[in-house]
Every structure is written in C-alpha cells, then in structure tokens.
Design a protein around this motif. Sequence first.
Motif, PDB file in Angstrom:
ATOM      1  N   HIS A  59      97.823  38.923 128.615  1.00 55.83           N
ATOM      2  CA  HIS A  59      96.664  39.530 128.767  1.00 55.83           C
ATOM      3  C   HIS A  59      96.917  41.090 127.904  1.00 55.83           C
ATOM      4  O   HIS A  59      97.876  41.369 128.256  1.00 55.83           O
ATOM      5  N   LEU A  60      95.667  41.502 127.446  1.00 53.94           N
ATOM      6  CA  LEU A  60      95.683  43.003 126.992  1.00 53.94           C
ATOM      7  C   LEU A  60      94.530  43.585 127.431  1.00 53.94           C
ATOM      8  O   LEU A  60      93.573  42.888 127.238  1.00 53.94           O
ATOM      9  N   LEU A  61      94.448  44.576 128.321  1.00 56.76           N
ATOM     10  CA  LEU A  61      93.582  45.197 128.788  1.00 56.76           C
ATOM     11  C   LEU A  61      93.197  46.413 127.736  1.00 56.76           C
ATOM     12  O   LEU A  61      93.973  47.410 127.735  1.00 56.76           O
ATOM     13  N   VAL A  62      91.974  46.374 127.269  1.00 56.27           N
ATOM     14  CA  VAL A  62      91.661  47.386 126.524  1.00 56.27           C
ATOM     15  C   VAL A  62      90.469  48.181 126.740  1.00 56.27           C
ATOM     16  O   VAL A  62      89.769  47.882 127.572  1.00 56.27           O
ATOM     17  N   ALA A  63      90.164  49.520 126.136  1.00 57.74           N
ATOM     18  CA  ALA A  63      88.888  50.102 126.435  1.00 57.74           C
ATOM     19  C   ALA A  63      87.764  49.198 125.632  1.00 57.74           C
ATOM     20  O   ALA A  63      88.069  48.501 124.991  1.00 57.74           O
ATOM     21  N   ARG A  64      86.616  49.551 126.200  1.00 56.83           N
ATOM     22  CA  ARG A  64      85.364  48.711 125.875  1.00 56.83           C
ATOM     23  C   ARG A  64      85.019  48.970 124.517  1.00 56.83           C
ATOM     24  O   ARG A  64      84.789  48.141 123.585  1.00 56.83           O
ATOM     25  N   THR A  65      85.383  50.129 124.045  1.00 59.92           N
ATOM     26  CA  THR A  65      85.031  50.480 122.582  1.00 59.92           C
ATOM     27  C   THR A  65      86.059  49.791 121.700  1.00 59.92           C
ATOM     28  O   THR A  65      85.853  49.717 120.398  1.00 59.92           O
ATOM     29  N   ASP A  66      87.201  49.402 122.233  1.00 61.95           N
ATOM     30  CA  ASP A  66      88.382  48.689 121.480  1.00 61.95           C
ATOM     31  C   ASP A  66      88.586  47.230 121.404  1.00 61.95           C
ATOM     32  O   ASP A  66      89.436  46.619 120.811  1.00 61.95           O
ATOM     33  N   VAL A  67      87.616  46.555 121.966  1.00 63.10           N
ATOM     34  CA  VAL A  67      87.617  45.045 121.985  1.00 63.10           C
ATOM     35  C   VAL A  67      87.168  44.629 120.589  1.00 63.10           C
ATOM     36  O   VAL A  67      86.381  44.959 119.961  1.00 63.10           O
ATOM     37  N   PRO A  68      88.082  43.868 119.832  1.00 62.99           N
ATOM     38  CA  PRO A  68      87.971  43.165 118.604  1.00 62.99           C
ATOM     39  C   PRO A  68      86.767  42.380 118.184  1.00 62.99           C
ATOM     40  O   PRO A  68      86.398  41.475 119.494  1.00 62.99           O
ATOM     41  N   ASN A  69      86.266  42.369 117.254  1.00 60.07           N
ATOM     42  CA  ASN A  69      85.068  41.244 116.978  1.00 60.07           C
ATOM     43  C   ASN A  69      85.392  40.349 115.978  1.00 60.07           C
ATOM     44  O   ASN A  69      86.570  40.672 115.123  1.00 60.07           O
ATOM     45  N   GLY A  70      84.998  39.221 115.884  1.00 57.29           N
ATOM     46  CA  GLY A  70      84.892  38.375 114.595  1.00 57.29           C
ATOM     47  C   GLY A  70      86.367  37.650 114.761  1.00 57.29           C
ATOM     48  O   GLY A  70      87.045  37.385 115.736  1.00 57.29           O
ATOM     49  N   GLU A  71      86.966  37.518 113.357  1.00 56.25           N
ATOM     50  CA  GLU A  71      88.205  36.881 113.392  1.00 56.25           C
ATOM     51  C   GLU A  71      89.360  37.469 113.887  1.00 56.25           C
ATOM     52  O   GLU A  71      90.502  37.083 114.111  1.00 56.25           O
ATOM     53  N   GLN A  72      89.139  39.091 114.472  1.00 56.93           N
ATOM     54  CA  GLN A  72      90.321  39.553 115.106  1.00 56.93           C
ATOM     55  C   GLN A  72      90.442  39.114 116.481  1.00 56.93           C
ATOM     56  O   GLN A  72      91.281  39.599 117.094  1.00 56.93           O
ATOM     57  N   ALA A  73      89.389  38.646 117.166  1.00 53.42           N
ATOM     58  CA  ALA A  73      89.409  38.277 118.536  1.00 53.42           C
ATOM     59  C   ALA A  73      90.465  37.474 118.829  1.00 53.42           C
ATOM     60  O   ALA A  73      91.056  36.566 118.032  1.00 53.42           O
ATOM     61  N   ARG A  74      91.062  37.892 120.137  1.00 52.04           N
ATOM     62  CA  ARG A  74      92.110  36.947 120.821  1.00 52.04           C
ATOM     63  C   ARG A  74      91.599  36.660 122.180  1.00 52.04           C
ATOM     64  O   ARG A  74      91.010  37.475 122.874  1.00 52.04           O
ATOM     65  N   THR A  75      91.840  35.457 122.676  1.00 49.61           N
ATOM     66  CA  THR A  75      91.447  35.192 124.184  1.00 49.61           C
ATOM     67  C   THR A  75      91.816  36.056 125.213  1.00 49.61           C
ATOM     68  O   THR A  75      91.189  36.250 126.028  1.00 49.61           O
ATOM     69  N   GLY A  76      93.090  36.610 125.124  1.00 45.76           N
ATOM     70  CA  GLY A  76      93.669  37.301 126.009  1.00 45.76           C
ATOM     71  C   GLY A  76      93.228  38.727 125.919  1.00 45.76           C
ATOM     72  O   GLY A  76      93.727  39.506 126.892  1.00 45.76           O
ATOM     73  N   ILE A  77      92.605  39.215 125.039  1.00 45.56           N
ATOM     74  CA  ILE A  77      92.049  40.617 125.033  1.00 45.56           C
ATOM     75  C   ILE A  77      90.977  41.035 125.893  1.00 45.56           C
ATOM     76  O   ILE A  77      89.878  40.338 125.522  1.00 45.56           O
ATOM     77  N   LEU A  78      90.993  41.861 127.000  1.00 51.45           N
ATOM     78  CA  LEU A  78      90.027  41.911 127.753  1.00 51.45           C
ATOM     79  C   LEU A  78      89.396  43.287 127.935  1.00 51.45           C
ATOM     80  O   LEU A  78      90.391  44.286 127.655  1.00 51.45           O
ATOM     81  N   ALA A  79      88.426  43.645 128.005  1.00 50.87           N
ATOM     82  CA  ALA A  79      87.654  44.894 128.267  1.00 50.87           C
ATOM     83  C   ALA A  79      87.613  45.599 129.713  1.00 50.87           C
ATOM     84  O   ALA A  79      87.399  44.535 130.451  1.00 50.87           O
ATOM     85  N   ALA A  80      87.870  46.624 129.788  1.00 50.74           N
ATOM     86  CA  ALA A  80      87.758  47.388 131.006  1.00 50.74           C
ATOM     87  C   ALA A  80      87.574  48.887 130.902  1.00 50.74           C
ATOM     88  O   ALA A  80      88.082  49.530 129.817  1.00 50.74           O
ATOM     89  N   ASP A  81      87.073  49.549 131.554  1.00 53.74           N
ATOM     90  CA  ASP A  81      87.393  50.928 131.660  1.00 53.74           C
ATOM     91  C   ASP A  81      88.838  51.604 132.144  1.00 53.74           C
ATOM     92  O   ASP A  81      89.145  51.248 133.144  1.00 53.74           O
ATOM     93  N   ILE A  82      89.636  51.905 131.111  1.00 58.83           N
ATOM     94  CA  ILE A  82      90.771  52.250 131.512  1.00 58.83           C
ATOM     95  C   ILE A  82      91.481  53.551 131.447  1.00 58.83           C
ATOM     96  O   ILE A  82      92.789  53.738 131.772  1.00 58.83           O
ATOM     97  N   MET A  83      90.374  54.361 131.430  1.00 61.79           N
ATOM     98  CA  MET A  83      90.736  55.974 131.540  1.00 61.79           C
ATOM     99  C   MET A  83      90.878  56.068 133.143  1.00 61.79           C
ATOM    100  O   MET A  83      90.413  55.622 133.856  1.00 61.79           O
ATOM    101  N   MET A  84      92.106  56.717 133.203  1.00 59.08           N
ATOM    102  CA  MET A  84      92.596  57.118 134.675  1.00 59.08           C
ATOM    103  C   MET A  84      92.613  58.538 134.927  1.00 59.08           C
ATOM    104  O   MET A  84      93.628  59.161 134.700  1.00 59.08           O
ATOM    105  N   ARG A  85      91.577  59.123 135.082  1.00 63.85           N
ATOM    106  CA  ARG A  85      91.581  60.531 135.286  1.00 63.85           C
ATOM    107  C   ARG A  85      91.942  61.211 136.797  1.00 63.85           C
ATOM    108  O   ARG A  85      92.246  62.082 137.003  1.00 63.85           O
TER     109      ARG A  85
END
Lengths: 315, 315
Positions: B267-293
């Motif tokens: 699994h790779l948790l990335v920012a919503r802006t960083d989710v890959p599209n199209g052929e770059q997509a991987r099933t394990g890549i998930l979006a979340a709000d990962i900023m920790m202020r």
Amino acid sequence: MSEGSVIVLSGGVGGAKLAEGFAQVVSPERLTIVVNTGDDFEHLGLHVSPDLDSVAYMLAGVSDAQRGWGRSGETWECLEVMKQLGGDSWFRLGDRDLGVHLVRTQALARGASLSAATEQICCGLGIRHRVVPMSDRPIRTMIESDTGTLSFQDYFVRYQCRPVVKRCRYICLEGDPEPSHAFREALAAPGLKAIIIAPSNPILSIGPILAMNGVLAAIRSTCVPVLAVSPLIGGDAVKGPAAKILDELGIGRSATALWDHYQILDHLLVARTDVPNGEQARTGILAADIMMRDKAERKRVALRCLEILRLERDD
Amino acid sequence: MSEGSVIVLSGGVGGAKLAEGFAQVVSPERLTIVVNTGDDFEHLGLHVSPDLDSVAYMLAGVSDAQRGWGRSGETWECLEVMKQLGGDSWFRLGDRDLGVHLVRTQALARGASLSAATEQICCGLGIRHRVVPMSDRPIRTMIESDTGTLSFQDYFVRYQCRPVVKRCRYICLEGDPEPSHAFREALAAPGLKAIIIAPSNPILSIGPILAMNGVLAAIRSTCVPVLAVSPLIGGDAVKGPAAKILDELGIGRSATALWDHYQILDHLLVARTDVPNGEQARTGILAADIMMRDKAERKRVALRCLEILRLERDD
C-alpha cells in the motif's frame, strides 16, 4: 615582559579576586597570572579547568558574586535535562560554563595546548591581561585521606571536604610536572620585580604550582621579593577548606605557620586580627584589611601589595 | 510483541509525526518505532542522533512545532558562549538538546549500546512506546555529490542541500551493517501484522534502514503487508530535500516512482493531488489527506493506515 612586571600565582575564587585587583592597577604587559590546574578533570568527556575559569570569569567581570563560583546569569537547562534522564548530575554544570568547556575540549582535541586554549577563551571574554595555566601537562591533585585517596573533585564536591586530609600529592599523568612555557618565560623575564602568592588554598591551589619541577628553584633564583596574601582571616578561611586542611596536616593556621610553610616569603600580608605577637613575630608579616568583597576592595589590596613592593601602579 | 503489532520505520521530523500518530492509537506493547541512525555524528566529542531525538521529542510532546526541529522552549546560552569564544558553532546546539547528547555520550562511553542509551533517554522523557535505533553499529550516510563525498551533516547543514546528489552510500564504520536486536526481534515477532514506512526521505532516512544486511529479506519473509505514507505532497516534500534528491537520482517524484523505488510495498498512501491516472495507476496506491500539521492530523493519518491494514485501534 616590561620593566616592573609581576607574577601572581593563583587558585580559584580567592586568588581570582586578588588577580583581578592587580589587573585593575597593573597594565597587561606587566602582569602574568599563573593559575593552578591541579583541580582540572574530565567530566562527561569535557576538559574542566575550575580555577582557570574562576580567574577568567573574575577578570572578565562575569563571575557570580553571590553564589561565589561560576558565571553570573548562568542557566541550568542542560543540567535539568540530564537529571531528568538519569545522567550524571553531581557536578553543577551551567549552560554558559558548558560553552567554555566545549571550546576548551575542542581546542585540546585539535592538538592545542591548554595555554593556547586558555588564551583563546580569555581573548573571547575580552580579557587583556595574560592568564596562563601553571602547566600544559595533566597534573592532578590527589588527596590521601581517612576515606582513601580522592581526586580533588571527589574530595571537594562529592565528599564536600569532610574527609580528614593526611597528605596531598600532585600527580603528572603524562611526563614530568613541568611549568608551562609562559610561566617559565615570566619567571625568566629580566623586568620581573615581584612574585605574588594570592590568597588561595596553600595546599590545594598554591601547592601544585610550587611543587612542579624547578619552580621553587626558579623563584629563588629570580632574587625578586615574594609576597603572599593570607587566605585566612581571624584564623579561618574566607571560603573553602584551607583552615581545616592546614590543621589536619599539622601546619596550623597562624600567620607564622603560613610563613614557615611557604619558606620563600619576603612579605606576608595578613588580616589585622592575625598579626602575631611576641616571639611569634616576623619582620615580614604585615597587617592590612585583606577582605575583598567587591571591586574596590580588590583594588585596595592589590595597591597595598604594590606599595609594600615599591612598585608603580598604572591606573 | 503482542498480537496485532506493527513496526514503523522512521527518519526525523516527517516520520516522527506519523510515529507519534501511531503512538496515539496503538498501545505500547503493539508498536516498535525503528529510527534511522545514518545521520548520527560526533560533534565536539558528543554523540548526536538527530532522528532519534526528533522522534523522542515528538513522542514526548516537547518538539518545537514552529521551528520544525529541536525542543520547544529551547535556550542557546552554551552556543552563544561558543560563538563568543570562536568555537565551532555551525551546528545549532541547544542547551536542552545538549543534556540529551551528554547523557547519550556518557552511556555509550560506559559501554552501553545505542539501543540502551535510547531506552534510558526515552524512559526519562516519559515515553511509553518502544523507540529503537535501526542499528547499534555506527552506520553513516555518505552523499556522493558534485561537490565530492559529503557526510550527511556537511550536506544538510554546511551546504544546505545545495550539491547535486549522485549516489548515497551507507557505510558501517565497525563490522557489518546489522539491524539492532530490537529491530530484528520486532521483525521476527509472531504477532507482527504490518510494517509502516513513515513519510521520511526515501533515500536519506528510509534508505539506510532498508540497506542493512538482511532487512529487505526479513521484511519479505514476514509476509505482512508493507504500507508507506508518501513524504511528498503535490510532488514536493513537506520539508527537506526529498524531492530534489529523487529528481537528481533519476527516480522521479510521482507516486508511481515511489512505488517502484521501494519495491516492497503493498500500500502507498499519497496526497489526493498525487494519485496517478491512466496507465500509471497501481491498485495499492490510495489517496488520503496526509498532511500532519498537528496532533489531531497525525492521529487521523495513523488511523487511516490502520483502517487500510484492517488493524484494531487501542485508543
């Protein structure tokens, strides 16, 4: 050194006061302050030189008058953290003090002598007078007592001077106990006119200086007068264990006892209460108000010394 | 370790935040935080462990949120004196920080392992979760750059990450680069359910951990899922040179690039802006709000990880 120069032999706080008094009235080119390093020790990997620091802080005007040791405005953040984490906190290490220890330790680690490290520190503190360690060799005062053989810091800090002292030894950990180059140079200077023994502990502070190879002989061969200011007032030390140790070693705490102990004195300045009477009298023992509570009193005692020695003041 | 335990692999500040988030929601017996020591160095004779300190301060609630490193309420008395005396002051050494370095250095000098010294420090800071160095061996990250081969601190502090990185090497100064006993034990624990790679620099902070002898093989043989939280948001690092280095090494800074770089992710948790599209997509890549202020955001990201991993929370 210039014509009319003087050497002050000093330990920590009491000696530092007279050294500062001399710095007020004698110009930098005429004064060398030689400081005991027998109390130096390694603490947490740091090279700590308590007497050099006391003298430097006093001359720089940053010593803490109320506490009687260390720096004014000192903070204790580092020590508090060490306590919290179960670290070694028996030695009261201030944050500003630490800066000095770190700079000294780093200089030594880079191969500088203690003399060079001391010069760097004193220069940084804005001190114009020459402050030099008695030796660049690691000489350590060891105290043989009824509690066993103790290092100075163990005796002084851990055991708070309670053990009965039987004998003091000044051990050189590397090579022979040689005076520093600057100390030897000051002793050999043609312009030298007097040697002053500051009111420091005769055994623990002045003892290590005079015990080094060739120092007593060199002092005698200068043929200049030697003047000591007594560390005792009313037969008691202003601060520290001097009186207790003089008793325990059978030396005694009278002016005459000090005179006989040092063997090299031409003058001994004592408190008015301590002037010997009758058959105890010595012509070189002179009375004065030798208490030094502030800058003005330090200057006054230094001026009295210059007067006795018939030396000029520069202030 | 107990059933349902997790390992968090962490570098300094970014990783420390996620580690603290996990400490909020996973009980001490279920969590082992393994910290990079490739940035460790000797400074003025002190053993400095920047990432271990960042994690410890964050977990103890004493890290400085505004400055982004070091302790809150830090003072700089020692450093000011060192500057005044011409000492080495390029490394910003706070007074409270110094207390930690001195306690660690003293423990190591007495023969304790870095693991034991870390345990002493964390215990003193009131941390209940297990924080362990990746290794008890002296492993040092060396950065081959267009300015030559640099130690981490030279690259990071002296050169402020300006040199172009060509390659990073993790050098073990004594023996082989072995993981610490506690790290190996955590990897071998029957109750282990997941390994988390915190959002720290993949090359400088996570790299040294994964490069040690047997670590990748041990991780693979646990058969537990590996989840990474991306250190990039919008393709840029929240703090530090991660994006610049990923570019310079030709790895790239997309989610897919990170996925391919780590090789061991489920699994790779990335920012919503960083989710890959199209052929770059991987099933394990998930979006979340990962900023920790703040503390709440750190908890939220840790909870999201637990949710993905289908692990229970203890809070």
